[in-house]
Design a protein around this motif. Structure first.
Motif, PDB file in Angstrom:
ATOM      1  N   SER A 106       0.827  -1.204   0.000  1.00 55.19           N
ATOM      2  CA  SER A 106       0.000   0.000   0.000  1.00 55.19           C
ATOM      3  C   SER A 106       0.860   1.252   0.000  1.00 55.19           C
ATOM      4  N   THR A 107       1.953   1.231   0.745  1.00 50.23           N
ATOM      5  CA  THR A 107       2.850   2.385   0.810  1.00 50.23           C
ATOM      6  C   THR A 107       3.442   2.684  -0.555  1.00 50.23           C
ATOM      7  N   LYS A 108       3.845   1.664  -1.270  1.00 48.80           N
ATOM      8  CA  LYS A 108       4.452   1.844  -2.593  1.00 48.80           C
ATOM      9  C   LYS A 108       3.429   2.363  -3.610  1.00 48.80           C
ATOM     10  N   VAL A 109       2.219   1.840  -3.553  1.00 50.56           N
ATOM     11  CA  VAL A 109       1.170   2.300  -4.473  1.00 50.56           C
ATOM     12  C   VAL A 109       0.896   3.783  -4.255  1.00 50.56           C
ATOM     13  N   GLN A 110       0.757   4.179  -3.004  1.00 48.86           N
ATOM     14  CA  GLN A 110       0.504   5.586  -2.703  1.00 48.86           C
ATOM     15  C   GLN A 110       1.673   6.472  -3.133  1.00 48.86           C
ATOM     16  N   SER A 111       2.894   5.963  -2.979  1.00 51.77           N
ATOM     17  CA  SER A 111       4.078   6.724  -3.389  1.00 51.77           C
ATOM     18  C   SER A 111       4.062   7.007  -4.877  1.00 51.77           C
ATOM     19  N   VAL A 112       3.642   6.033  -5.663  1.00 47.26           N
ATOM     20  CA  VAL A 112       3.573   6.211  -7.119  1.00 47.26           C
ATOM     21  C   VAL A 112       2.553   7.297  -7.471  1.00 47.26           C
ATOM     22  N   TRP A 113       1.408   7.282  -6.796  1.00 46.17           N
ATOM     23  CA  TRP A 113       0.397   8.308  -7.057  1.00 46.17           C
ATOM     24  C   TRP A 113       0.912   9.707  -6.731  1.00 46.17           C
ATOM     25  N   TYR A 114       1.588   9.826  -5.608  1.00 49.64           N
ATOM     26  CA  TYR A 114       2.152  11.133  -5.247  1.00 49.64           C
ATOM     27  C   TYR A 114       3.219  11.570  -6.240  1.00 49.64           C
ATOM     28  N   ALA A 115       4.035  10.632  -6.703  1.00 50.84           N
ATOM     29  CA  ALA A 115       5.071  10.968  -7.686  1.00 50.84           C
ATOM     30  C   ALA A 115       4.458  11.422  -9.007  1.00 50.84           C
ATOM     31  N   ALA A 116       3.321  10.820  -9.376  1.00 51.71           N
ATOM     32  CA  ALA A 116       2.638  11.204 -10.615  1.00 51.71           C
ATOM     33  C   ALA A 116       2.077  12.623 -10.507  1.00 51.71           C
ATOM     34  N   ILE A 117       1.433  12.929  -9.386  1.00 51.99           N
ATOM     35  CA  ILE A 117       0.874  14.276  -9.186  1.00 51.99           C
ATOM     36  C   ILE A 117       2.006  15.297  -9.068  1.00 51.99           C
ATOM     37  N   LEU A 118       3.097  14.884  -8.445  1.00 55.60           N
ATOM     38  CA  LEU A 118       4.272  15.746  -8.323  1.00 55.60           C
ATOM     39  C   LEU A 118       4.807  16.120  -9.700  1.00 55.60           C
ATOM     40  N   MET A 140      10.164   0.758  -7.890  1.00 48.40           N
ATOM     41  CA  MET A 140      10.016   0.354  -6.493  1.00 48.40           C
ATOM     42  C   MET A 140       8.731  -0.443  -6.294  1.00 48.40           C
ATOM     43  N   LEU A 141       7.651   0.005  -6.941  1.00 42.88           N
ATOM     44  CA  LEU A 141       6.368  -0.687  -6.834  1.00 42.88           C
ATOM     45  C   LEU A 141       6.451  -2.100  -7.389  1.00 42.88           C
ATOM     46  N   VAL A 201      13.752   0.467  -3.431  1.00 43.42           N
ATOM     47  CA  VAL A 201      13.335   1.322  -2.311  1.00 43.42           C
ATOM     48  C   VAL A 201      14.472   2.264  -1.965  1.00 43.42           C
ATOM     49  N   ARG A 202      15.673   1.711  -1.873  1.00 51.05           N
ATOM     50  CA  ARG A 202      16.848   2.533  -1.553  1.00 51.05           C
ATOM     51  C   ARG A 202      17.124   3.536  -2.679  1.00 51.05           C
ATOM     52  N   ARG A 203      16.970   3.102  -3.915  1.00 50.98           N
ATOM     53  CA  ARG A 203      17.200   3.997  -5.046  1.00 50.98           C
ATOM     54  C   ARG A 203      16.159   5.111  -5.103  1.00 50.98           C
ATOM     55  N   THR A 204      14.937   4.791  -4.713  1.00 56.24           N
ATOM     56  CA  THR A 204      13.898   5.821  -4.657  1.00 56.24           C
ATOM     57  C   THR A 204      14.240   6.868  -3.611  1.00 56.24           C
TER      58      THR A 204
END
Length: 221
Positions: free
Chosen positions: A139-151, A186-187, A197-200
């Protein structure tokens, strides 16, 4: 004291008393407001107060230990400096300034959650409800992708709010795409592995200085 990543810092080690750190922090906070009010303007001083209370009280004392959305909501505190910088020069806050606020606000979740994924056991042991602890890695990774897209979109939108050179638009598209691609990697990575994860996390450390350098370049060209 419980977390390995913070156990050797001065306050947990007892090198700096907690009361001394508190008074030092309060003194710096008050001094920052005075400096802004006397040498800049009221708007900047008010934003300084808001940022100080937001970070020290709302985020650190309340949100951090009460909700997995702690760094999402608390990210607004770290995003105040562009508003202050804009207000210091112009005396007001514009749409461009709010979008720069948005860049830091939207960047915070993928940045901090990638760190939280790496230090998950630390946060679990300390009883801090970070997103990976409460909702799990997937769930954390999925949400991170969404934030990165909006960013990514926010960075592009900034181009249309001020007289930026076209070079900024190109940079915003490329920088945003690169960071989004890393979070997708990462996802796709198995949750028991941490290479991407580390690279992100490392990419997130590069994102802000590179992006804001592009903003400066786009503004002066």
């Amino acid at each position: 004291k419980v977390m390995k990543r913070t156990a050797n810092r001065p306050i947990p080690m007892g090198l700096v008393p907690a009361w001394a750190a508190l008074w030092f922090g309060l003194a710096l906070g008050v001094l920052s407001v005075v400096v802004c009010a006397v040498w800049l303007n009221t708007t900047t001083a008010v934003l300084s107060v808001v940022g100080f209370i937001y970070y020290a009280v709302i985020y650190t004392m309340w949100l951090k230990r009460s909700t997995p959305q702690n760094i999402v909501i608390g990210g607004g505190a770290g995003a105040v400096p562009p508003l202050m910088g804009w207000a210091a020069v112009t005396g007001h806050v514009s749409i461009a300034a709010w979008l720069m606020f948005g860049l830091i606000f939207l960047w915070t979740p993928p940045h901090f959650w990638s760190l939280a994924l790496l230090k998950n056991e630390d946060y679990r042991r300390a009883g801090i409800p970070m997103m990976p602890v409460v909702r799990g890695a997937r769930s954390t990774k999925v949400q991170s992708v969404w934030y990165a897209a909006i960013l990514w979109l926010a960075g592009i939108a900034l181009y249309f709010t001020a007289s930026f050179h076209w070079i900024y638009l190109v940079c915003a598209m490329l920088i945003g795409a690169a960071f989004f691609a890393v979070t997708v990697k990462m996802l796709r990575e198995p949750d028991n592995e941490n290479v991407w994860v580390r690279r992100t996390f490392l990419a997130s450390l590069l994102y802000l200085p590179v992006m804001f350098a592009a903003i400066v370049a786009g503004a002066v060209l």
